[in-house]
Write an enzyme that holds these catalytic residues in place. Structure first.
Site, short mmCIF file in Angstrom:
data_model
loop_
_atom_site.label_atom_id
_atom_site.label_comp_id
_atom_site.label_asym_id
_atom_site.label_seq_id
_atom_site.Cartn_x
_atom_site.Cartn_y
_atom_site.Cartn_z
N ASP A 103 -26.46 30.22 -63.26
CA ASP A 103 -25.75 29.10 -63.12
C ASP A 103 -24.27 29.23 -63.61
OD1 ASP A 103 -24.99 26.34 -62.80
OD2 ASP A 103 -26.45 25.56 -64.34
N SER A 104 -23.35 28.42 -63.23
CA SER A 104 -21.93 28.80 -63.21
C SER A 104 -21.30 28.37 -64.56
CB SER A 104 -21.03 27.75 -62.15
OG SER A 104 -21.63 26.53 -62.37
N GLY A 105 -21.96 27.36 -65.44
CA GLY A 105 -21.58 27.11 -66.56
C GLY A 105 -21.08 25.48 -66.45
N TYR A 107 -22.74 23.01 -65.91
CA TYR A 107 -23.61 22.22 -66.85
C TYR A 107 -23.40 22.41 -68.27
CZ TYR A 107 -27.68 20.03 -68.53
OH TYR A 107 -28.60 19.19 -69.21
N ASP A 157 -18.92 23.33 -60.84
CA ASP A 157 -19.03 22.08 -60.89
C ASP A 157 -18.74 21.37 -61.88
OD1 ASP A 157 -21.36 22.92 -61.61
OD2 ASP A 157 -22.59 21.33 -60.88
N GLN A 205 -23.07 16.79 -55.66
CA GLN A 205 -23.06 15.83 -57.09
C GLN A 205 -22.75 14.44 -56.41
OE1 GLN A 205 -23.35 16.42 -60.21
NE2 GLN A 205 -23.26 18.57 -60.15
N GLY A 232 -26.48 17.41 -61.28
CA GLY A 232 -26.39 16.02 -61.84
C GLY A 232 -27.53 15.08 -61.90
N ASP A 282 -35.55 25.04 -61.44
CA ASP A 282 -35.55 25.81 -62.90
C ASP A 282 -35.57 24.80 -63.90
OD1 ASP A 282 -32.40 25.02 -62.68
OD2 ASP A 282 -32.74 25.56 -64.66
N HIS A 351 -48.15 30.83 -71.71
CA HIS A 351 -49.16 29.89 -70.97
C HIS A 351 -48.41 28.91 -69.96
CE1 HIS A 351 -51.50 26.59 -69.99
NE2 HIS A 351 -50.77 25.84 -70.56
N1 GUN Z 1 -28.00 22.37 -64.33
C1 GUN Z 1 -28.48 21.15 -64.24
N2 GUN Z 1 -27.67 20.42 -63.38
C2 GUN Z 1 -26.65 21.10 -63.04
C3 GUN Z 1 -25.43 20.54 -62.52
O1 GUN Z 1 -25.24 19.51 -62.13
N3 GUN Z 1 -24.46 21.59 -62.32
C4 GUN Z 1 -24.72 23.01 -62.73
N4 GUN Z 1 -23.93 23.88 -62.53
N5 GUN Z 1 -25.85 23.32 -63.53
C5 GUN Z 1 -26.80 22.26 -63.62
#
Ligand code: GUN
EC number: 2.4.2.29
Length: 387
Positions: A103-105, A107, A157, A205, A232, A282, A351
């Site tokens: 993930d890009s950060g 969130y 994002d 988004q 989002g 995830d 588990h």
């Molecule tokens: N993980 C859960 N929701 C988001 C999101 O909206 N953007 C990003 N980058 N990761 C997420």
């Protein structure tokens, strides 16, 4: 701008194997340089180069996911990008030779940093570890993800909170789209760091507004990336609103590309979203809730700390697929939690992850067999119980 023009290459092999007739569920296969990913898939979260509480060997042999997730925000702060570069990338650093998505950060910056300023240029934030200040921009986040070296990397994002004012959601969505163009332009100039390829997913988004979600999905689909994500959601909105947004977006995102719903969710959320056309998930729920003594099973959830399990010597989960389900009793696991032993959290984590992976594999099996709708209806009722 299309990603094809910007990157001028395709690398992910995505084969749609079966589409359900009563729902929008799909079974598919993705192939990257780190191997095959059968979908629907749940990606265990390995935020800081570790799926909390599980050895890589147990992860492979017992839980057996084709892909796990890492977080740019955490890895950038610790061990830091330079160490990952010296290690030869995250796969080598953590001894994981299968697929990784980072993930890009986008969130974590919003959920973890207590002090952040969002501007068109990027986000200035305060580290949750030592209070130091940092800036994430679409450009440096692409560079960091090149060095971390995941197989699938995500656009930078803004994940809007819930509830979110319409005008804020609209402005934020447009900024996420502008950031996406910057991500793509910069990726084109940033070569792969290692001897394998990476693919890039943009993120839809638009908060809980159908018109914004439609607009964002059209924009993202137009980019022509090899896979697409929906962000989002699962930020506090009612499940029905989440499903309504997934439905609107899946109608627009291309059928011949994987669709990833970020940060979702409960076992029921996963089945309902598979039915709407999602392929990848995830969530920290199976690992985090395990550490608090909550076990997910096909018959409902168990709070193993409850006194009722004190003298229940039956196996943890008779239907379970991992060794812990059969080798330990409920009474023993309750005791480990009462005594605050590390082993309790480890057993519960194995588990829960085993259960989540079983769930998505069963979903795949039923999609391929043509009875996903009937199976899902039974499972959703069963899993809603508290045991
Ligand atoms: N993980 C859960 N929701 C988001 C999101 O909206 N953007 C990003 N980058 N990761 C997420």
């Amino acid at each position: 701008m299309t990603i094809f023009a910007a990157l001028n290459r395709f690398f992910l092999k995505f084969t749609l194997q079966h589409s359900d007739t009563r729902t929008k569920a799909r079974a598919a296969e993705l192939i990257t340089d780190h191997g095959k990913i059968e979908t629907p898939i749940f990606m265990p979260v390995g935020t800081v180069a570790s799926v909390k509480g599980v050895h890589q060997r147990e992860l492979k042999e017992e839980i057996n996911p084709d892909i796990i997730l890492g977080n740019t925000y955490h890895l950038y702060l610790r061990p830091k990008t330079e160490i990952l570069k010296q290690a030869g990338g995250l796969h080598k650093f953590m001894n994981w030779d299968r697929n990784i998505l980072t993930d890009s950060g986008g969130y974590q910056v919003y959920s973890l940093s207590d002090n952040r300023k969002i501007k068109e240029e990027g986000v200035k934030f305060k580290s949750h570890i030592d209070g130091s200040y940092h800036v994430f921009t679409p450009e440096n986040v692409m560079e960091i993800q090149r060095v971390i070296g995941a197989d699938i990397i995500m656009a930078f994002d803004e994940c809007t909170p819930y509830p979110c004012d319409y005008n804020y959601a609209k402005r934020s969505m447009h900024m996420t789209h502008r950031w996406l163009e910057r991500c793509i332009r910069h990726l084109e100039k940033t070569p792969f760091a290692y001897d394998y390829e990476q693919t890039f997913f943009p993120i839809v988004q638009g908060s809980t507004y159908k018109d914004l979600r439609r607009q964002s999905a059209e924009y993202i689909a137009g980019v022509g990336a090899e896979g697409n994500a929906i962000g989002g959601l699962s930020v506090g909105e009612p499940a029905e609103e989440m499903y309504a947004m997934t439905e609107v977006v899946c109608e627009i995102l291309p059928e011949d590309k994987p669709r990833y719903l970020m940060g979702v969710g409960t076992p029921i959320n996963i089945l309902e979203n598979i039915a709407l056309g999602i392929d990848m998930f995830d969530c920290v729920m199976p690992t985090r809730n395990a550490r608090n003594g909550m076990l997910f099973t096909a018959h409902g959830t168990i709070n193993i700390k409850n006194k009722k399990w004190e003298d229940d010597f039956s196996p943890l989960d008779e239907m379970g697929t991992t060794f812990v389900d059969h080798e330990y009793s409920k009474a023993y696991l309750r005791h480990l939690f009462a005594a605050n032993e590390y082993l309790g959290k480890q057993i519960a984590t194995i588990h829960n992850l085993g259960f989540y992976l079983w769930l998505v594999r069963e979903a795949r099996r039923h999609i391929l067999a043509g009875d996903f709708y009937e199976w899902k209806s039974v499972m959703v009722k069963q899993m809603d119980k508290r045991l």
